[in-house]
Write a protein that holds these residues in place. Structure first.
Motif, short mmCIF file in Angstrom:
data_model
loop_
_atom_site.label_atom_id
_atom_site.label_comp_id
_atom_site.label_asym_id
_atom_site.label_seq_id
_atom_site.Cartn_x
_atom_site.Cartn_y
_atom_site.Cartn_z
N LEU A 295 -4.29 -2.56 8.48
CA LEU A 295 -3.41 -3.45 9.18
C LEU A 295 -2.56 -2.91 10.46
CD1 LEU A 295 -1.85 -3.23 5.09
CD2 LEU A 295 -3.08 -5.29 6.38
N ALA A 296 -2.16 -1.77 10.47
CA ALA A 296 -1.73 -1.46 12.05
C ALA A 296 -2.61 -3.09 13.27
CB ALA A 296 -1.65 -0.48 12.25
N ARG A 297 -4.00 -2.26 13.18
CA ARG A 297 -4.72 -2.98 13.76
C ARG A 297 -4.83 -4.43 13.75
NH1 ARG A 297 -7.89 1.53 12.69
NH2 ARG A 297 -9.03 0.57 11.02
N GLN A 298 -4.71 -4.90 13.14
CA GLN A 298 -4.64 -6.33 12.65
C GLN A 298 -3.24 -6.72 13.59
OE1 GLN A 298 -4.37 -7.85 8.70
NE2 GLN A 298 -4.84 -9.61 9.44
N LEU A 299 -2.12 -6.12 13.66
CA LEU A 299 -0.85 -6.22 13.76
C LEU A 299 -0.92 -6.46 15.49
CD1 LEU A 299 1.50 -5.29 11.33
CD2 LEU A 299 1.25 -7.90 12.07
N VAL B 86 -6.37 1.93 5.06
CA VAL B 86 -6.35 0.65 5.16
C VAL B 86 -4.73 0.04 5.65
CG1 VAL B 86 -5.35 -1.55 3.43
CG2 VAL B 86 -7.18 -0.23 2.56
N VAL B 87 -4.11 0.89 5.20
CA VAL B 87 -2.75 1.30 6.54
C VAL B 87 -3.26 0.95 7.85
CG1 VAL B 87 -0.12 2.03 7.49
CG2 VAL B 87 -0.53 1.98 4.68
N GLU C 253 0.57 -0.96 0.20
CA GLU C 253 0.30 -0.06 0.26
C GLU C 253 0.58 1.65 0.05
OE1 GLU C 253 -3.08 0.84 -0.23
OE2 GLU C 253 -3.79 -1.75 -0.29
N LEU C 254 2.22 1.35 0.95
CA LEU C 254 2.75 2.29 1.12
C LEU C 254 3.31 2.53 -0.01
CD1 LEU C 254 3.50 2.15 5.12
CD2 LEU C 254 1.84 3.93 3.88
N VAL C 255 4.50 1.37 -0.68
CA VAL C 255 4.95 1.86 -1.89
C VAL C 255 4.42 2.45 -3.01
CG1 VAL C 255 6.36 1.27 -3.41
CG2 VAL C 255 6.82 0.39 -1.08
#
Length: 551
Positions: free
Chosen positions: A496-500, A492-493, A436-438
């Motif tokens: 994903l951080a909450r998933q981690l 989205v990022v 996502e970030l790239v």
């Protein structure tokens, strides 16, 4: 029981539990037999003290005997001098000296004077005339300054007599009959004169017993010092025997228990370890003097190990079948993902609008990221050490750079990562987050530099975590306006951080996104997906040089 007592009792119990069985047995026997040994030793010591008191009383009796003998001898000297003074004549002095002297020692010397102090007669060894004044009737006893002789002076009517008694003569007379020489005799007068009569032989560990008694109506004092052993050889043996018996009982009990129980148990333990290491049946060692219970225990263990070996073989067969099934499932999932990627590539070639082409490219990049993680996880099944993040990030970065649309300048990627592994639950969100970030950075600012870092050092890092950071000018607010695509990407990022289960830290001015992820290990060599040794893992545990992709 107070808290301190409970803590102390727990500490003692834990220290006792750490001892070996032989040490526990020796300690218990020692503590159990120690009171009996102490009681017997104390009784022996009291007996020795009573014997020492008896020896002290005997020494005082000997001192009294020496004083009486010396007093009687001095009375005899006085009587001999009076007899010589009454008889007069030249032979009187010689006869008196012979009566006073004792055979085998130096002779006494006798002289007789008239009232004017003129010498009447003297023994052969007398030095000469002495200008002395006439004494009284009572005898006077004087020690010379050097303590070499004792002078006895007394009046005998009209004349007066003088006797010089040498030290050897006095020592012979005052020697106690029942002492072997371990004593010290000293004769002293009231004017500070001292004559040593006998020197004591030193006795190792001896104690002094001193007695002082008056001699010759108090004109002289006889001091005797006797050395006595605190414990004789027999008393020492009797005192030490209970302690020796205590030590012998503890040692014998320990040897017997160690020989009959502990040593066979140790041999049985070594046989079990050997059988476990070799994977074979338990071979009982040849034990000469074990207890019958230990033999029964060995037979029971042999049967149990045979049963365990059979069960382990069955479990290994089942695990092999399960591994083959799991490998087949992963292989089919990997093939399906490759089919999906191929279909997306075919449909992307037939797209006509830029929006469709971009959508196909975005979907294909995410499918490629998932396929890459799955391939790495499939390789991880071979060695079970987790997904290697450095090769995963490197291959993912290469794929993302190669997925740039035609005509767009590809980004410059810099990888500064250390050697970590992670589970698949962590590797999948990490791959999607990097994608996502790239993608955001290279579309907002074509040709920009993107730095991907993975570091395990930092004062605020918890153990077992590493910090993943993506920094790029294309992610900064100054690169381009915050459009809908950028806001959607941030959302989205964040998901994903909450998933981690971690916190995402952003810096809008520097274009930096960072979060801490859970890792399994650092610097462990592993196999890559192709089955060969990963070349970037050659430096173990340290930071590897950054990898640059693009000009």
């Amino acid at each position: 029981m107070s808290n301190d007592e409970q803590i102390r009792a727990g500490f003692i119990a834990s220290r006792f539990a750490r001892l070996s069985t032989s040490g526990k047995l020796l300690l218990i026997l020692t503590l159990a037999l120690l009171p009996l040994g102490l009681i017997a030793s104390l009784a022996s010591i009291e007996t020795a003290r009573a014997n020492h008191a008896n020896r002290a009383a005997a020494a005082r009796l000997l001192a009294g005997d020496s004083a009486d003998r010396l007093s009687l001898f001095l009375d005899h000297v006085s009587a001999s001098l009076r007899l010589a003074g009454r008889g007069g004549g030249a032979g009187a002095c010689r006869r008196a000296a012979e009566e006073i002297s004792v055979a085998g020692v130096e002779s006494a010397r006798v002289a007789l004077f008239n009232p004017a102090g003129r010498l009447i007669c003297a023994s052969a060894s007398f030095p000469g005339t002495l200008p002395l004044r006439a004494p009284g009737v009572a005898p006077q006893l004087l020690l010379d300054g050097k303590g070499g002789m004792l002078r006895v002076i007394l009046g005998t009517g009209q004349n007066w007599a003088l006797a010089e008694l040498p030290r050897a003569l006095l020592a012979k007379v005052s020697h106690p009959n029942a002492v072997d020489g371990s004593y010290d005799l000293r004769l002293a007068d009231g004017r500070g004169g001292v004559m040593p009569l006998a020197a004591m032989r030193t006795v190792a560990l001896g104690r002094d017993i001193v007695s002082q008694l008056p001699v010759a109506q108090g004109q002289l004092r006889l001091a005797m010092r006797v050395e006595s052993l605190p414990l004789s050889a027999n008393e020492l043996l009797i005192t030490a025997l209970p302690l020796l018996m205590w030590l012998a009982a503890a040692a014998i009990g320990w040897v017997v228990a160690n020989r009959l129980i502990l040593r066979p148990l140790g041999e049985l333990q070594r046989a079990i370890e050997t059988a476990r290491a070799r994977g074979g049946a338990l071979v009982m060692p040849a034990m000469t003097t074990p207890a019958q219970e230990i033999r029964d225990l060995g037979d029971a263990l042999s049967g149990a190990m045979a049963t365990i070996a059979r069960h382990e073989a069955e479990l290994e067969d089942g695990l092999a079948r399960q591994t083959r099934l799991t490998r087949e499932v992963h292989h089919r999932v990997k093939n399906n993902l490759q089919v999906v990627a191929s279909l997306l590539n075919i449909h992307a070639r037939g797209a006509r609008t830029p929006e469709a082409i971009a959508a196909y490219g975005a979907i294909q990049r995410r499918v490629d990221a998932l396929a890459l993680v799955h391939r790495s996880h499939y390789a991880e099944l071979e060695i079970n050490r987790g997904v290697a993040l450095r090769p995963l990030i490197g291959e993912l970065a290469a794929n993302l750079r190669g997925s740039a649309p035609p005509g767009m300048a590809p980004p410059r990627l810099v990888l500064d990562t250390r050697l970590f592994s992670a589970t698949q639950d962590v590797a999948v969100p990490v791959a999607f987050l990097i994608t996502e970030l790239v993608e955001l950075a290279m579309f907002r600012l074509p040709g920009t530099e993107i730095r991907i870092g993975l570091d395990g050092e930092g004062p605020d890092l918890e153990p077992g975590r590493a910090r993943l950071s993506i920094v790029s000018p294309g992610l900064a607010d100054a690169a381009a306006p915050r459009d809908e695509a950028f806001v959607r990407g941030e959302r989205v990022v964040g998901g994903l951080a909450r998933q981690l289960r971690t916190t995402l830290v952003t810096d809008a001015e520097a274009g930096r996104f960072a979060l801490d992820i859970i890792v399994m290990d650092e610097g462990q060599p592993r196999m890559d997906g192709a089955g060969g040794r990963d070349l970037v893992m050659q430096q173990r545990g340290g930071a590897l040089p950054p990898v640059h992709m693009g000009g």
